[in-house]
Design a protein around this motif. Structure first.
Motif, short mmCIF file in Angstrom:
data_model
loop_
_atom_site.label_atom_id
_atom_site.label_comp_id
_atom_site.label_asym_id
_atom_site.label_seq_id
_atom_site.Cartn_x
_atom_site.Cartn_y
_atom_site.Cartn_z
N ASN A 127 22.97 -28.51 0.17
CA ASN A 127 21.96 -28.14 -0.90
C ASN A 127 21.53 -27.80 0.53
OD1 ASN A 127 21.46 -28.73 -3.14
ND2 ASN A 127 21.00 -31.10 -2.41
N SER A 128 21.91 -27.20 1.66
CA SER A 128 21.58 -26.66 3.12
C SER A 128 21.99 -25.61 3.58
CB SER A 128 21.87 -27.31 4.21
OG SER A 128 23.73 -26.90 4.32
N PHE A 129 20.83 -25.07 3.92
CA PHE A 129 21.36 -23.46 4.58
C PHE A 129 22.72 -23.37 5.15
CE2 PHE A 129 16.34 -22.38 5.66
CZ PHE A 129 16.49 -22.13 4.26
N GLN A 130 22.98 -22.16 5.32
CA GLN A 130 24.34 -21.68 5.54
C GLN A 130 23.35 -21.00 7.45
OE1 GLN A 130 25.37 -19.13 7.60
NE2 GLN A 130 27.28 -20.70 8.20
N VAL A 131 23.82 -21.67 7.72
CA VAL A 131 22.84 -21.16 9.73
C VAL A 131 22.99 -20.09 10.61
CG1 VAL A 131 22.52 -22.22 12.21
CG2 VAL A 131 22.62 -23.78 10.23
N LEU A 139 17.20 -35.05 10.72
CA LEU A 139 16.15 -33.95 11.40
C LEU A 139 15.91 -34.83 12.56
CD1 LEU A 139 14.91 -30.99 12.06
CD2 LEU A 139 12.74 -31.98 10.00
N ARG A 140 14.73 -35.55 12.35
CA ARG A 140 14.89 -36.34 13.54
C ARG A 140 15.45 -36.85 14.56
NH1 ARG A 140 12.44 -40.46 9.66
NH2 ARG A 140 10.47 -39.90 8.91
N ASN A 141 16.79 -37.53 14.35
CA ASN A 141 18.17 -37.59 14.96
C ASN A 141 18.06 -35.98 15.62
OD1 ASN A 141 20.30 -39.04 16.05
ND2 ASN A 141 21.07 -38.10 15.64
N PHE A 142 18.53 -34.83 15.44
CA PHE A 142 18.55 -33.82 16.00
C PHE A 142 17.96 -33.26 16.96
CE2 PHE A 142 17.86 -29.57 15.93
CZ PHE A 142 18.25 -28.32 16.33
N PHE A 164 10.55 -28.30 2.21
CA PHE A 164 12.06 -28.20 1.63
C PHE A 164 13.21 -28.63 2.95
CE2 PHE A 164 9.60 -25.74 -1.09
CZ PHE A 164 9.29 -26.96 -1.80
N SER A 165 12.93 -29.22 3.91
CA SER A 165 13.19 -28.70 5.35
C SER A 165 14.71 -29.04 5.34
CB SER A 165 12.84 -29.26 6.23
OG SER A 165 11.91 -28.92 6.28
N GLY A 166 15.37 -30.23 4.41
CA GLY A 166 15.92 -30.34 4.00
C GLY A 166 16.90 -31.22 5.22
N ILE A 167 18.23 -31.45 5.72
CA ILE A 167 18.90 -31.43 7.14
C ILE A 167 18.25 -30.75 8.36
CG2 ILE A 167 20.35 -32.64 5.87
CD1 ILE A 167 22.75 -30.47 6.47
N GLY A 168 17.80 -29.62 8.43
CA GLY A 168 16.81 -28.80 9.34
C GLY A 168 17.84 -27.33 9.52
N GLY A 169 17.88 -27.24 8.25
CA GLY A 169 19.32 -25.43 9.08
C GLY A 169 18.64 -24.40 9.46
N ALA A 170 16.96 -24.17 9.20
CA ALA A 170 15.20 -23.47 9.85
C ALA A 170 16.04 -23.65 11.00
CB ALA A 170 15.03 -23.42 8.87
N GLU A 171 15.87 -25.31 12.12
CA GLU A 171 15.40 -25.85 12.91
C GLU A 171 16.49 -25.51 14.01
OE1 GLU A 171 12.72 -27.86 10.65
OE2 GLU A 171 14.68 -26.81 10.00
N VAL A 172 17.55 -25.74 13.33
CA VAL A 172 19.00 -25.53 14.19
C VAL A 172 18.94 -24.10 14.45
CG1 VAL A 172 21.52 -26.17 14.12
CG2 VAL A 172 20.71 -27.69 12.87
N ALA A 173 18.72 -23.27 13.20
CA ALA A 173 19.39 -21.98 13.80
C ALA A 173 17.93 -21.81 14.48
CB ALA A 173 18.87 -20.88 11.82
#
Length: 574
Positions: free
Chosen positions: A427-431, A488-491, A455-464
């Motif tokens: 369900n995530s972004f493709q970074v 996301l907190r762990n990242f 709808f952050s999911g696993i943080g695709g935007a934050e990783v990008a």
């Protein structure tokens, strides 16, 4: 198709053909079966494999069915479990909007179908799926005979939904947007005029702060139709000639900047509605196969500049064997896949891979065309890769992470199961794709950026943003899943972010007072980013594919509601 029907459908016994050899799963003749087909088919229907039943009858004769049953049960206890209904297949992936064929059982008519012209062949397959010849022919005319079976089925289903929508009287108000003082937009309502009896609506379970007419507007089928381009390259790919400028409506110009994502292939009218609500900005359709080794057809509506984009380095591999080099030595020449289909939220079962191994062993080193076609269909559908001689396997979670642009083990740990990892990643972004679009922010915000991530999911935007070396001063992340919030907190901890991470659970509770309080404490939001759930939009959902009126996908209206509040508050401070 469940396990029983997979086997039984190949046996058609009559009084005249008792001594004929039954065919196996792949349409090939097996050794002569017992002379009493009723006894044979009786045990097959109970879920035991054909080989086990045939062997037990040959060794013990046909006079004592109870003894045969006991032997079969003992064999099962010894580890040779009989097939049970549902073993041969698994649930279809959730986010199935990509180029993959539906699962077809191989039988004797396949040779006949293969000889037909492409249009007629697909027409027959669609009719076999239960669609009417008229609907099937219309879908082929709309989409072209080169479209996949899944795309054609999607088109039929979307047309049926649209037809039902046309027949319904929409009593709920239709949104109309007007400029308002201190607000980027003001919502007014206008009831649809009708002489017909008014249709009652289900009572909304959402908070009163969320307007019903914002959540479920009537689809405006008079909007200009949005055509999905082929190829799906958006405004242009890296290092290629592309569109560098576009004109946005005044009310859409940032700040704040916003970025909305969802699947490309939706029911009729969905992207027209989303575009109209998001300031009449046309979507940018992009297939992530141009950025990595897996397809991911998505549409993005945003008000970001499109000049000066750049790709993340190092550039990720674009083919399966570049991304997964260990598969190269086992890859058969007749499997000509170079890229994977969309990565879904579920993977193939062991039974599926065992069926493929058995088919290859039975066929020898040069499997016949029908067996090859069956295997390639399964491999495309489930993204199976070759890991040994006659052995295929689904991708590992770490391979999902690599293909989607996340750090290896991004979703690992903290008690997260493999199943949960697949679901979150699917369900995530493709970074890499998202980072290409967001790369223009680096020069615009050299001192850092405040992000409202919905709808952050696993943080695709934050990783990008992290990979682009854009400092995140504050991220307010809104995500329902506790598992995803923990990821996301762990990242955030592992990458030693210096900014603030505030995580919230329910976007519907994010009202004007809360947003204003956050902005007073941390400053205005520079970017509002997110992709609302696609559950009611995806083609694999044959039961509640209700478009933006669905229980989950209607959360898009909360994305707009929150964005409009942010724009209104920022307009007041200018």
């Amino acid at each position: 198709m469940d396990g029983d029907s997979d086997i039984d459908s190949d046996f058609h016994w009559t009084d005249d053909d008792e001594n004929k050899s039954p065919t196996n799963l792949y349409g090939e003749a097996s050794e002569a079966g017992p002379s009493r087909p009723s006894l044979y088919s009786h045990f097959i229907a109970m879920g035991f494999s054909g080989d086990m039943v045939e062997k037990a009858i040959k060794e013990n004769g046909e006079g004592d069915p109870e003894a045969i049953l006991q032997i079969l049960l003992n064999s099962s206890d010894a580890g040779k479990s009989p097939l049970r209904p549902g073993d041969a297949t698994a649930e279809r992936p959730v986010a199935d909007d990509e180029d993959s064929s539906d699962d077809w059982h191989i039988d004797d008519k396949e040779d006949f179908i293969d000889d037909l012209p492409p249009k007629d062949r697909k027409l027959l397959l669609l009719v076999d799926m239960g669609y009417s010849p008229e609907d099937a022919a219309a879908a082929i005319d709309r989409c072209g005979h080169e479209s996949t079976i899944l795309e054609l089925a999607d088109s039929i289903h979307a047309a049926q939904i649209a037809e039902k929508s046309d027949e319904m009287e929409h009593y709920y108000p239709k949104p109309r947007f007007e400029a308002g003082e201190g607000s980027s937009r003001r919502l007014t309502t206008e009831k649809k005029k009708t002489n017909e009896p008014k249709q009652k609506l289900k009572k909304s379970s959402t908070p009163r702060t969320r307007k019903d007419h914002v959540r479920k507007p009537s689809p405006d089928l008079d909007d200009a139709k949005i055509i999905i381009p082929k190829p799906m390259v958006g405004f242009g790919l890296p290092n290629q000639t592309c569109i560098t400028q576009r004109t946005l409506p005044d009310e859409a110009i940032g700040p704040p900047y916003f970025y909305y994502e969802n699947i490309a292939l939706t029911p009729k009218g969905v992207w027209e509605t989303i575009s109209r609500i998001l300031y009449n900005i046309k979507p940018e359709f992009v297939d992530s196969k141009y950025f990595c080794a897996a397809a991911r057809k998505r549409a993005y509506i945003h008000n970001l500049p499109i000049e000066g984009r750049h790709q993340l380095l190092p550039i990720p591999p674009k083919t399966i064997q570049e991304a997964l080099p260990m598969t190269k030595q086992w890859w058969p020449k007749w499997d000509q896949r170079t890229q994977l289909n969309c990565l879904h939220t579920s993977i193939a079962t062991i039974k599926i891979t065992e069926n493929i191994t058995r088919a290859l062993r039975d066929s020898g080193e040069n499997p016949k065309a029908s067996v090859r076609d069956y295997i390639i269909r399964e491999c495309r559908k489930w993204n199976l890769v070759w890991i040994g001689h006659h052995r295929v396997a689904p991708l590992e979670p770490s391979e999902f992470e690599m293909l989607l642009g996340f750090p290896i083990n991004h979703t690992r740990g903290g008690g997260t199961s493999r199943t949960e990892r697949y679901k979150s990643l699917g369900n995530s972004f493709q970074v890499d794709t998202v980072a290409y679009h967001l790369s223009v922010l680096k020069k615009m915000f050299p001192d850092g950026i405040n992000v409202l991530s919905l709808f952050s999911g696993i943080g695709g935007a934050e990783v990008a943003l992290h990979n682009l070396r854009i400092f995140m001063k504050t991220v307010v992340s809104v995500e329902k899943s506790e598992i995803n919030r923990n990821i996301l907190r762990n990242f955030w901890r592992q990458t030693r972010q210096k900014g603030n991470l505030i995580d919230l659970e329910d976007v519907r509770q994010l009202d004007g007072d809360m947003i204003e309080s956050l902005m007073k404490q941390y400053g205005p939001f520079d970017l509002v980013i997110g992709g609302s759930p696609c559950n009611n939009l995806t083609g694999s959902n044959r039961y509640t594919r209700d478009g933006l009126e669905g229980e989950h996908s209607s959360l898009f209206y909360d994305y707009f509601r929150v964005l409009d509040i942010v724009k209104s508050l920022m307009a007041k401070k200018r």
